[in-house]
Design a protein around this motif. Structure first.
Motif, short mmCIF file in Angstrom:
data_model
loop_
_atom_site.label_atom_id
_atom_site.label_comp_id
_atom_site.label_asym_id
_atom_site.label_seq_id
_atom_site.Cartn_x
_atom_site.Cartn_y
_atom_site.Cartn_z
N VAL A 29 11.93 4.65 11.40
CA VAL A 29 13.00 3.68 11.12
C VAL A 29 12.42 2.27 11.17
CG1 VAL A 29 15.15 2.68 11.98
CG2 VAL A 29 14.86 5.16 11.94
N LEU A 30 11.61 1.99 12.19
CA LEU A 30 10.98 0.68 12.32
C LEU A 30 10.02 0.41 11.16
CD1 LEU A 30 10.25 0.68 16.16
CD2 LEU A 30 12.17 -0.38 14.97
N TYR A 31 9.30 1.44 10.76
CA TYR A 31 8.40 1.32 9.61
C TYR A 31 9.19 0.96 8.35
CZ TYR A 31 5.32 2.89 5.81
OH TYR A 31 4.58 2.98 4.66
N SER A 32 10.32 1.64 8.15
CA SER A 32 11.14 1.38 6.96
C SER A 32 11.68 -0.05 6.96
CB SER A 32 12.30 2.38 6.90
OG SER A 32 11.82 3.70 6.84
N LYS A 33 12.15 -0.50 8.10
CA LYS A 33 12.67 -1.87 8.19
C LYS A 33 11.57 -2.90 7.92
CE LYS A 33 16.52 -0.87 11.32
NZ LYS A 33 17.11 -1.10 12.67
N ARG A 34 10.37 -2.61 8.38
CA ARG A 34 9.25 -3.53 8.16
C ARG A 34 8.89 -3.58 6.67
NH1 ARG A 34 4.20 -2.42 11.82
NH2 ARG A 34 5.80 -2.93 13.37
N LYS A 35 8.93 -2.43 5.98
CA LYS A 35 8.62 -2.41 4.56
C LYS A 35 9.64 -3.21 3.75
CE LYS A 35 5.78 -0.26 2.80
NZ LYS A 35 4.37 -0.60 2.45
N LEU A 36 10.90 -3.21 4.23
CA LEU A 36 11.94 -3.96 3.53
C LEU A 36 11.72 -5.46 3.58
CD1 LEU A 36 15.15 -2.00 4.58
CD2 LEU A 36 14.18 -2.14 2.27
N GLU A 37 10.88 -5.92 4.48
CA GLU A 37 10.61 -7.35 4.59
C GLU A 37 9.83 -7.86 3.38
OE1 GLU A 37 8.62 -7.91 8.27
OE2 GLU A 37 10.35 -7.32 9.50
N THR A 38 9.14 -6.97 2.69
CA THR A 38 8.32 -7.40 1.56
C THR A 38 8.79 -6.84 0.21
OG1 THR A 38 6.78 -5.57 1.98
CG2 THR A 38 6.28 -7.69 3.01
N LYS A 39 9.58 -5.76 0.24
CA LYS A 39 10.05 -5.18 -1.01
C LYS A 39 11.29 -4.34 -0.74
CE LYS A 39 8.66 -2.30 -4.94
NZ LYS A 39 7.56 -1.60 -5.63
N HIS A 40 12.18 -4.30 -1.72
CA HIS A 40 13.39 -3.49 -1.55
C HIS A 40 13.13 -2.05 -1.97
CE1 HIS A 40 17.52 -2.18 -1.41
NE2 HIS A 40 17.37 -1.69 -2.63
N TYR A 41 13.59 -1.14 -1.13
CA TYR A 41 13.62 0.28 -1.45
C TYR A 41 15.04 0.77 -1.21
CZ TYR A 41 8.51 0.11 -1.12
OH TYR A 41 7.19 -0.21 -1.29
N ASP A 42 15.49 1.65 -2.08
CA ASP A 42 16.81 2.23 -1.88
C ASP A 42 16.77 3.37 -0.87
OD1 ASP A 42 18.63 0.89 -4.04
OD2 ASP A 42 16.77 1.40 -5.10
N TYR A 43 15.69 4.14 -0.93
CA TYR A 43 15.57 5.30 -0.04
C TYR A 43 14.15 5.43 0.52
CZ TYR A 43 19.95 6.78 -2.22
OH TYR A 43 21.25 6.83 -2.69
N PHE A 44 14.08 5.64 1.82
CA PHE A 44 12.85 6.04 2.49
C PHE A 44 13.02 7.51 2.87
CE2 PHE A 44 13.38 1.53 3.26
CZ PHE A 44 12.12 1.00 3.06
N VAL A 45 12.19 8.37 2.32
CA VAL A 45 12.35 9.81 2.55
C VAL A 45 11.09 10.34 3.22
CG1 VAL A 45 12.96 12.03 1.55
CG2 VAL A 45 13.74 9.92 0.45
#
Length: 250
Positions: free
Chosen positions: A189-205
């Motif tokens: 979850v933390l990894y996904s939130k960190r990735k959103l800081e630089t690019k938008h993703y609709d789904y992390f699977v």
């Protein structure tokens, strides 16, 4: 994307554990699921740990799993694209799937776009903060020299040793606590939130956690963990509009 087709996701089958005999009913159940989805599957993603242990010698692969491999070959030969992501239990997978089944194998998360929805897909081991012991161990096991050394063991010895350690040594296997740790402590979850800081993703699977989870991580983005085929028998499906986490019941 063909609106009559769906995208399916599954992870963490761990076939062969704790013994081939005990995992066989789960293998049969998974094959039945594959047979069910072949009628409307546009794409199939397998997110790692399909086997509890896998190692490819130059001329030898682990014995067993014929039904699963045969069904995957059937789906692929019918024209359904299949993508495989290595997990911590099958991280020594090389090119057998590519050569024999025409299934590409990925060793790190990859981006895909379907119907204007952006996905980041992977197994999930070693991502995010923490888990430093496993991260160090993974570097050792993925080192080409380590794989070269292991290849010198006779398969009867090497496979038996690796299967034992896969079950007994949790540092080597990288298996996490299967209890929900809360959003602030779930590394993916933390990894996904960190990735959103630089690019938008609709789904992390992702897989790996063995817990079915669907969590809003902000900015209209959703983190999904696929659970497993040991206790939950859960899988994901994207129909072009929404992503559902479902349970297979035979």
């Amino acid at each position: 994307m063909d609106t009559t087709k769906k995208i399916y996701f599954a992870s963490d089958q761990h076939f062969g554990a704790p013994t081939p005999e005990l995992s066989f009913p789960r293998e049969q159940k998974f094959v039945a699921w594959l047979d069910q989805i072949k009628h409307d599957a546009g794409v199939l993603f397998l997110l790692g740990d399909l086997f509890d242990f896998w190692f490819e010698y130059k001329t030898v692969v682990p014995k067993g799993f014929v039904r699963v491999l045969g069904k995957l070959a059937e789906l692929r030969d019918s024209g359904i694209p299949i993508y495989f992501f290595t997990g911590n239990h099958d991280l020594w997978m090389h090119d057998y799937f590519q050569k024999e089944l025409n299934i590409p194998v990925y060793h790190r998360p990859q981006e895909f776009t379907f119907n204007n929805k952006v996905f980041l897909i992977g197994h999930g081991d070693g991502l995010g903060p923490g888990d430093k012991g496993y991260k160090r161990m993974k570097k050792v096991f993925t080192n080409p020299f380590s794989k070269w050394l292991f290849r010198w063991l006779h398969p009867d010895i090497g496979v038996k040793l690796a299967q034992y350690l896969s079950v007994k040594n949790k540092l080597i296997s990288g298996d996490a606590d299967v209890k929900f740790l809360g959003e602030d402590n779930e590394w993916l979850v933390l990894y996904s939130k960190r990735k959103l800081e630089t690019k938008h993703y609709d789904y992390f699977v992702f897989g790996h956690r063995h817990l079915p989870m669907t969590i809003n991580v902000g900015n209209n983005a959703t983190y999904i963990n696929l659970g497993d085929w040991i206790g939950y028998f859960t899988y994901g499906v994207f129909d072009g509009e929404k992503f559902d986490l479902l349970t297979y019941k035979d």
